[in-house]
Design an enzyme around this catalytic site. Structure first.
Site, short mmCIF file in Angstrom:
data_model
loop_
_atom_site.label_atom_id
_atom_site.label_comp_id
_atom_site.label_asym_id
_atom_site.label_seq_id
_atom_site.Cartn_x
_atom_site.Cartn_y
_atom_site.Cartn_z
CG ASN A 12 79.03 95.81 -95.36
OD1 ASN A 12 80.01 96.11 -96.07
ND2 ASN A 12 79.00 94.72 -94.61
CE LYS A 14 77.68 92.01 -96.76
NZ LYS A 14 76.98 90.77 -96.53
CG HIS A 102 80.22 91.71 -91.57
ND1 HIS A 102 80.05 90.49 -92.19
CD2 HIS A 102 79.14 92.45 -91.89
CE1 HIS A 102 78.91 90.51 -92.86
NE2 HIS A 102 78.33 91.69 -92.70
CD GLU A 104 79.80 88.83 -95.46
OE1 GLU A 104 80.44 89.84 -95.81
OE2 GLU A 104 78.59 88.65 -95.70
CD GLU A 174 75.00 92.50 -90.44
OE1 GLU A 174 74.44 93.20 -91.29
OE2 GLU A 174 76.13 92.00 -90.61
N GLY A 180 72.47 87.75 -96.88
CA GLY A 180 72.60 87.40 -98.29
C GLY A 180 71.77 86.21 -98.71
CB SER A 220 67.66 89.40 -96.28
OG SER A 220 68.61 88.42 -96.67
P1 13P Z 1 72.48 91.46 -96.97
O1 13P Z 1 71.65 92.71 -96.79
O2 13P Z 1 72.98 91.30 -98.37
O3 13P Z 1 71.79 90.25 -96.42
O4 13P Z 1 73.81 91.66 -96.08
C1 13P Z 1 73.67 92.00 -94.74
C2 13P Z 1 75.01 92.33 -94.20
O5 13P Z 1 75.84 91.47 -93.99
C3 13P Z 1 75.31 93.75 -93.94
O6 13P Z 1 76.49 93.89 -93.22
#
Ligand code: 13P
Length: 261
Positions: A12, A14, A102, A104, A174, A180, A220
């Site tokens: 992903n 982003k 997601h 976010e 997640e 992150g 992560s």
């Molecule tokens: P990270 O791997 O940067 O923690 O992000 C995870 C994520 O949100 C994947 O959709």
């Protein structure tokens, strides 16, 4: 992971990588992955909308078996929705997987369980596979509410769908506090939640749906922790953010089986 479910490892990206950087990254990734890797693992990349067409062209021209994914979509197939992109438009670009819900999008863009459910159905309606994201906040985990929170999200998104449909989906667990942050759920905690998701799918949609449903862990994921996470019975892949932007790291996560748990 179980041997009868092909692992799915998804990058992903982003809001990273313009279309030129995206082309470079997917080409680098293709140099690092082998036929054996694609045999063992299904690999998807989810570029920003502006890079989808460029990545599609590279994958097609060079016959690279990486599968194209998107990060989001609207629930209608067309209409007066300024700034939105429809599932039909994505399907036309050979997009096969779409991330829905997601954290976010839920947290920063106000997507409710109801919106997520609509998007999930729209993705299915355009003959693509949704990757449904679920996960708890740190506060919910510390208060012992993580299992209930995730169960509620899964039920709200899947309610009313048939067993065959649910069996073909992907759910990504997640934990929000692991995204992150460099903080990963322990393999045991991630396994516990993924087993919980599978058992509630078994209760609601039957054992066949539960055993074919693929469940990813995200938060992560790095080359160093991927082998242990992927070795868990109910974890069938990973949804990778930051580490998927670096071709070398993402390739090492894809071929985690070579590094052992
Ligand atoms: P990270 O791997 O940067 O923690 O992000 C995870 C994520 O949100 C994947 O959709």
């Amino acid at each position: 992971m179980s041997s009868d479910r092909k692992p799915l490892i998804s990058g992903n990206w982003k809001m990273h990588l313009n279309h030129l950087e995206a082309i470079t990254t997917v080409q680098q990734l293709s140099y690092l992955l082998s036929e054996d890797d694609y045999e063992a693992v299904e690999v998807t990349v989810h570029p920003p909308f502006t890079a989808l067409r460029s990545v599609q062209t590279v994958l097609q021209a060079d016959r690279i078996p990486i599968v194209l994914g998107a990060q989001n979509c609207h629930w209608e197939s067309e209409g007066a929705y300024t700034g939105e992109v429809s599932p039909a438009m994505l399907a036309k670009l050979d997009v096969r997987y779409v991330i829905v819900g997601h954290s976010e999008r839920r947290q920063l863009f106000g997507e409710s369980d109801e919106i997520v459910a609509r998007k999930l159905r729209a993705v299915l309606g355009a003959a693509m596979t949704p990757i449904l994201c679920v996960g708890e906040t740190l506060e919910e985990r510390e208060e012992g509410r993580a299992l209930d929170k995730v169960a509620g999200q899964v039920r709200a998104a899947l309610d009313g769908l048939g067993a065959d449909t649910v069996g073909g989906l992907v759910v990504a667990y997640e934990p929000i506090w692991a995204i992150g942050t460099g903080r990963t759920a322990s393999a045991a905690d991630a396994q516990e939640m993924c087993a919980h998701i599978r058992s509630l799918v078994a209760d609601g949609w039957g054992p066949a749906a539960a055993s074919s449903l693929r469940i990813q862990y995200g938060g992560s994921v790095k080359p160093v922790n991927a082998p242990e996470l992927m070795a868990q019975d109910d974890i069938d892949g990973a949804l990778v953010g930051g580490a998927s932007l670096v071709a070398d790291d993402f390739a090492r996560i894809v071929n985690h089986r070579l590094y052992g748990a």
